[in-house]
Motif scaffolding. Structure first.
Motif, PDB file in Angstrom:
ATOM      1  N   VAL A   4       0.856  -1.185   0.000  1.00  0.00           N
ATOM      2  CA  VAL A   4       0.000   0.000   0.000  1.00  0.00           C
ATOM      3  C   VAL A   4       0.889   1.232   0.000  1.00  0.00           C
ATOM      4  O   VAL A   4       1.776   1.371   0.851  1.00  0.00           O
ATOM      5  CB  VAL A   4      -0.928   0.013   1.233  1.00  0.00           C
ATOM      6  N   GLY A   5       0.669   2.123  -0.932  1.00  0.00           N
ATOM      7  CA  GLY A   5       1.363   3.401  -0.950  1.00  0.00           C
ATOM      8  C   GLY A   5       0.534   4.443  -0.233  1.00  0.00           C
ATOM      9  O   GLY A   5      -0.655   4.613  -0.539  1.00  0.00           O
ATOM     10  N   LEU A   6       1.123   5.114   0.742  1.00  0.00           N
ATOM     11  CA  LEU A   6       0.421   6.136   1.519  1.00  0.00           C
ATOM     12  C   LEU A   6       1.098   7.477   1.287  1.00  0.00           C
ATOM     13  O   LEU A   6       2.319   7.598   1.437  1.00  0.00           O
ATOM     14  CB  LEU A   6       0.461   5.783   3.011  1.00  0.00           C
ATOM     15  N   THR A   7       0.307   8.483   0.931  1.00  0.00           N
ATOM     16  CA  THR A   7       0.881   9.802   0.707  1.00  0.00           C
ATOM     17  C   THR A   7      -0.137  10.878   1.052  1.00  0.00           C
ATOM     18  O   THR A   7      -1.311  10.599   1.312  1.00  0.00           O
ATOM     19  CB  THR A   7       1.377   9.956  -0.744  1.00  0.00           C
ATOM     20  N   VAL A 116       3.419  10.648  -5.485  1.00  0.00           N
ATOM     21  CA  VAL A 116       2.801  11.095  -6.737  1.00  0.00           C
ATOM     22  C   VAL A 116       3.820  11.822  -7.600  1.00  0.00           C
ATOM     23  O   VAL A 116       3.909  11.592  -8.812  1.00  0.00           O
ATOM     24  CB  VAL A 116       1.589  11.994  -6.440  1.00  0.00           C
ATOM     25  N   GLU A 117       4.612  12.691  -6.977  1.00  0.00           N
ATOM     26  CA  GLU A 117       5.552  13.522  -7.731  1.00  0.00           C
ATOM     27  C   GLU A 117       6.586  12.687  -8.485  1.00  0.00           C
ATOM     28  O   GLU A 117       6.998  13.041  -9.589  1.00  0.00           O
ATOM     29  CB  GLU A 117       6.270  14.487  -6.778  1.00  0.00           C
ATOM     30  N   VAL A 118       7.001  11.566  -7.900  1.00  0.00           N
ATOM     31  CA  VAL A 118       8.043  10.752  -8.553  1.00  0.00           C
ATOM     32  C   VAL A 118       7.464   9.567  -9.321  1.00  0.00           C
ATOM     33  O   VAL A 118       8.214   8.724  -9.830  1.00  0.00           O
ATOM     34  CB  VAL A 118       9.095  10.265  -7.534  1.00  0.00           C
ATOM     35  N   GLN A 131      -6.158  13.648   2.389  1.00  0.00           N
ATOM     36  CA  GLN A 131      -6.460  14.971   1.835  1.00  0.00           C
ATOM     37  C   GLN A 131      -7.052  15.870   2.917  1.00  0.00           C
ATOM     38  O   GLN A 131      -7.965  15.478   3.643  1.00  0.00           O
ATOM     39  CB  GLN A 131      -7.450  14.842   0.682  1.00  0.00           C
ATOM     40  N   THR A 132      -6.515  17.069   3.007  1.00  0.00           N
ATOM     41  CA  THR A 132      -6.955  18.041   4.009  1.00  0.00           C
ATOM     42  C   THR A 132      -6.985  19.417   3.366  1.00  0.00           C
ATOM     43  O   THR A 132      -6.121  19.740   2.539  1.00  0.00           O
ATOM     44  CB  THR A 132      -5.988  18.049   5.210  1.00  0.00           C
ATOM     45  N   ALA A 133      -7.941  20.227   3.733  1.00  0.00           N
ATOM     46  CA  ALA A 133      -8.053  21.582   3.191  1.00  0.00           C
ATOM     47  C   ALA A 133      -6.762  22.356   3.447  1.00  0.00           C
ATOM     48  O   ALA A 133      -6.148  22.231   4.512  1.00  0.00           O
ATOM     49  CB  ALA A 133      -9.239  22.305   3.813  1.00  0.00           C
ATOM     50  N   VAL A 134      -6.370  23.161   2.477  1.00  0.00           N
ATOM     51  CA  VAL A 134      -5.116  23.914   2.586  1.00  0.00           C
ATOM     52  C   VAL A 134      -5.126  24.808   3.817  1.00  0.00           C
ATOM     53  O   VAL A 134      -4.106  24.929   4.526  1.00  0.00           O
ATOM     54  CB  VAL A 134      -4.866  24.732   1.305  1.00  0.00           C
ATOM     55  N   ASP A 161      -0.559  19.194  -6.230  1.00  0.00           N
ATOM     56  CA  ASP A 161      -1.807  19.724  -5.686  1.00  0.00           C
ATOM     57  C   ASP A 161      -2.807  18.593  -5.452  1.00  0.00           C
ATOM     58  O   ASP A 161      -2.574  17.434  -5.807  1.00  0.00           O
ATOM     59  CB  ASP A 161      -2.382  20.812  -6.591  1.00  0.00           C
ATOM     60  N   ASP A 162      -3.950  18.938  -4.838  1.00  0.00           N
ATOM     61  CA  ASP A 162      -4.933  17.914  -4.475  1.00  0.00           C
ATOM     62  C   ASP A 162      -5.466  17.171  -5.685  1.00  0.00           C
ATOM     63  O   ASP A 162      -5.689  15.953  -5.627  1.00  0.00           O
ATOM     64  CB  ASP A 162      -6.094  18.554  -3.709  1.00  0.00           C
ATOM     65  N   ALA A 163      -5.689  17.879  -6.797  1.00  0.00           N
ATOM     66  CA  ALA A 163      -6.245  17.227  -7.991  1.00  0.00           C
ATOM     67  C   ALA A 163      -5.297  16.156  -8.513  1.00  0.00           C
ATOM     68  O   ALA A 163      -5.721  15.060  -8.911  1.00  0.00           O
ATOM     69  CB  ALA A 163      -6.522  18.268  -9.069  1.00  0.00           C
ATOM     70  N   ARG A 164      -4.021  16.457  -8.520  1.00  0.00           N
ATOM     71  CA  ARG A 164      -3.036  15.483  -9.012  1.00  0.00           C
ATOM     72  C   ARG A 164      -2.954  14.270  -8.087  1.00  0.00           C
ATOM     73  O   ARG A 164      -2.832  13.129  -8.548  1.00  0.00           O
ATOM     74  CB  ARG A 164      -1.670  16.148  -9.144  1.00  0.00           C
ATOM     75  N   ARG A 165      -3.042  14.511  -6.797  1.00  0.00           N
ATOM     76  CA  ARG A 165      -3.011  13.379  -5.859  1.00  0.00           C
ATOM     77  C   ARG A 165      -4.263  12.525  -6.002  1.00  0.00           C
ATOM     78  O   ARG A 165      -4.197  11.293  -5.966  1.00  0.00           O
ATOM     79  CB  ARG A 165      -2.887  13.885  -4.419  1.00  0.00           C
ATOM     80  N   ARG A 166      -5.419  13.176  -6.137  1.00  0.00           N
ATOM     81  CA  ARG A 166      -6.668  12.406  -6.286  1.00  0.00           C
ATOM     82  C   ARG A 166      -6.624  11.529  -7.518  1.00  0.00           C
ATOM     83  O   ARG A 166      -7.155  10.416  -7.524  1.00  0.00           O
ATOM     84  CB  ARG A 166      -7.876  13.349  -6.349  1.00  0.00           C
ATOM     85  N   ALA A 167      -5.999  12.011  -8.590  1.00  0.00           N
ATOM     86  CA  ALA A 167      -5.917  11.226  -9.821  1.00  0.00           C
ATOM     87  C   ALA A 167      -5.113   9.945  -9.613  1.00  0.00           C
ATOM     88  O   ALA A 167      -5.347   8.947 -10.298  1.00  0.00           O
ATOM     89  CB  ALA A 167      -5.289  12.067 -10.935  1.00  0.00           C
ATOM     90  N   ALA A 168      -4.188   9.965  -8.674  1.00  0.00           N
ATOM     91  CA  ALA A 168      -3.361   8.782  -8.404  1.00  0.00           C
ATOM     92  C   ALA A 168      -3.942   7.901  -7.311  1.00  0.00           C
ATOM     93  O   ALA A 168      -3.440   6.802  -7.068  1.00  0.00           O
ATOM     94  CB  ALA A 168      -1.956   9.226  -8.003  1.00  0.00           C
ATOM     95  N   ALA A 169      -5.013   8.351  -6.653  1.00  0.00           N
ATOM     96  CA  ALA A 169      -5.516   7.690  -5.448  1.00  0.00           C
ATOM     97  C   ALA A 169      -6.574   6.645  -5.759  1.00  0.00           C
ATOM     98  O   ALA A 169      -7.524   6.904  -6.492  1.00  0.00           O
ATOM     99  CB  ALA A 169      -6.097   8.723  -4.495  1.00  0.00           C
ATOM    100  N   ASP A 170      -6.416   5.469  -5.174  1.00  0.00           N
ATOM    101  CA  ASP A 170      -7.493   4.478  -5.157  1.00  0.00           C
ATOM    102  C   ASP A 170      -8.432   4.765  -3.988  1.00  0.00           C
ATOM    103  O   ASP A 170      -9.617   4.451  -4.047  1.00  0.00           O
ATOM    104  CB  ASP A 170      -6.911   3.074  -5.005  1.00  0.00           C
TER     105      ASP A 170
END
Length: 393
Positions: A4-7, A116-118, A131-134, A161-170
């Motif tokens: 499991v990848g956690l970020t 996500v970045e790498v 995910q948490t509000a900025v 950003d949150d959108a990029r992380r959500r795209a990678a998130a199951d």
């Protein structure tokens, strides 16, 4: 074992999620801790860094001065790549050692801030994003960590950003409320998804399917497919096989049962057995027992043989069809998808047919509906469309 990848972004509460998972029984590998370990005083990694950048990157005690090193590589692309060539292989090797030391039935959680970045998402069976509000993150960083607000804003802006992380998130865990609510969300994830996923993965068993009801169209289906395809592609590397999103969830605006259909093209069906089947199973896509085939179009011809895999993940049903490239079944899956994408009238007719068939037999697998005579008629319409438009798979 289940990986499991956690970020999550800085200040999101990712560490609280990691700690709760450990309490529940997970094996945690902290990427930041590993990164510090491989350049600790006396390590080969630190010696190589000093050889590359001089002892100006050391502090008075002979340990790595991360601020000094950052100043050297921050604006120098070549220097940054030289540093990564020293540290990244060591981090990967140490992570592999820690993973190999875990029990065969472990749920291993990799806490990776820059997952996500790498581009590491495809290497895990599941990616969990906190995910948490900025505004909440800024408050935590300034109030709880004593960080200057400008520095906190700079660090948040430097990450995905949150959108990029959500795209990678199951899985997305929202952490805007109390610690108790966060723990409840993590506990539910552990019981309902991670534990059964690990068991299914170890037993090479497809997660039991849900009810066959037709859902509303989900605009996230293509994004979910993209994550699955990336995971499959990583599992099958270095083989570069064609992977396609097929079926109703591949047709925008089409309601369907919430099952992602994926097609993998192999040179011959013999190539679908052995090592390829093992790799898919290890990646979370075990083979469905038995012999599988598609009904030919037009009817009356021999069966179109294939291999069928499913998903060990109870949270994401998948039908993974392995077909020989350029075979009639492979071509038909792509032709029907593209014709339905191009013809809204037939798309609507297909939806009505699926609903009628599911209502008549709700517990029958959706693929069985392909025996209805409508599909022979659709095949002829699609072939005419292909000839008129010059369509190629």
């Amino acid at each position: 074992m289940l990986r499991v990848g956690l970020t999550g972004g800085i200040g999101s509460g990712k560490s609280a999620v990691a700690a709760r998972l450990v309490e529940l029984g997970a094996v945690l590998i902290d990427a930041d801790r590993v990164a510090r370990e491989v350049v600790a005083p006396g390590s080969e990694g630190l010696a190589e860094i000093v050889a590359a950048f001089s002892d100006r990157v050391l502090d008075a005690d002979g340990a790595l001065d991360r601020a000094a090193l950052g100043a050297v590589v921050f604006a120098d692309e070549a220097a940054r790549r030289r540093l990564e060539a020293i540290t990244h292989p060591r981090v990967r090797a140490r992570t592999a050692e820690l993973m190999a030391a875990a029990a065969p039935d472990a749920i291993v959680v990799n806490d990776v801030p820059l997952l996500v970045e790498v581009g590491l998402a495809p290497t895990y069976h599941l990616v969990v994003v906190v995910q948490t509000a900025v505004a909440t993150r800024l408050d935590r960083l300034t109030r709880l960590r004593g960080m200057d607000r400008a520095e906190a804003e700079r660090r948040i802006a430097a990450q995905a950003d949150d959108a990029r992380r959500r795209a990678a998130a199951d899985v997305v865990i929202t952490n805007d409320a109390s610690l108790g609510e966060l723990h409840a969300a993590v506990d539910a994830l552990w019981r309902r998804r991670l534990q059964p996923y690990e068991h299914n993965l170890r037993e090479r068993r497809v997660a039991p399917p849900g009810q066959g009801e037709v859902a509303r169209s989900d605009p996230s289906w293509p994004e979910q497919y993209a994550r699955l395809a990336a995971r499959i592609r990583h599992a099958l590397a270095p083989a570069d096989l064609r992977i396609d999103h097929i079926g109703a969830t591949a047709v925008s605006g089409s309601a369907a049962a919430d099952v992602i259909d994926v097609q993998v093209a192999v040179p011959t069906l013999a190539d679908a057995d052995g090592a390829l089947a093992d790799r898919l199973a290890n990646a979370g896509f075990p083979r469905v027992p038995g012999h599988w085939w598609d009904d030919p179009r037009p009817a009356g011809q021999g069966r179109w043989e294939k291999r069928l895999h499913g998903s060990a993940d109870p949270g994401r049903p998948v039908r993974l069809h392995v077909r020989a490239a350029d075979s009639p079944g492979w071509r038909y899956a792509l032709l029907m998808r593209d014709h339905l994408r191009a013809d809204p009238d037939q798309r609507a007719a297909y939806l009505m047919l699926k609903r009628d068939l599911v209502e008549a037999a709700p517990h029958v697998d959706g693929s069985g509906t392909a025996r209805d005579p409508w599909f022979d008629e659709e095949y002829l319409r699609a072939e005419q469309w292909a000839e008129q438009t010059g369509w190629r798979p």
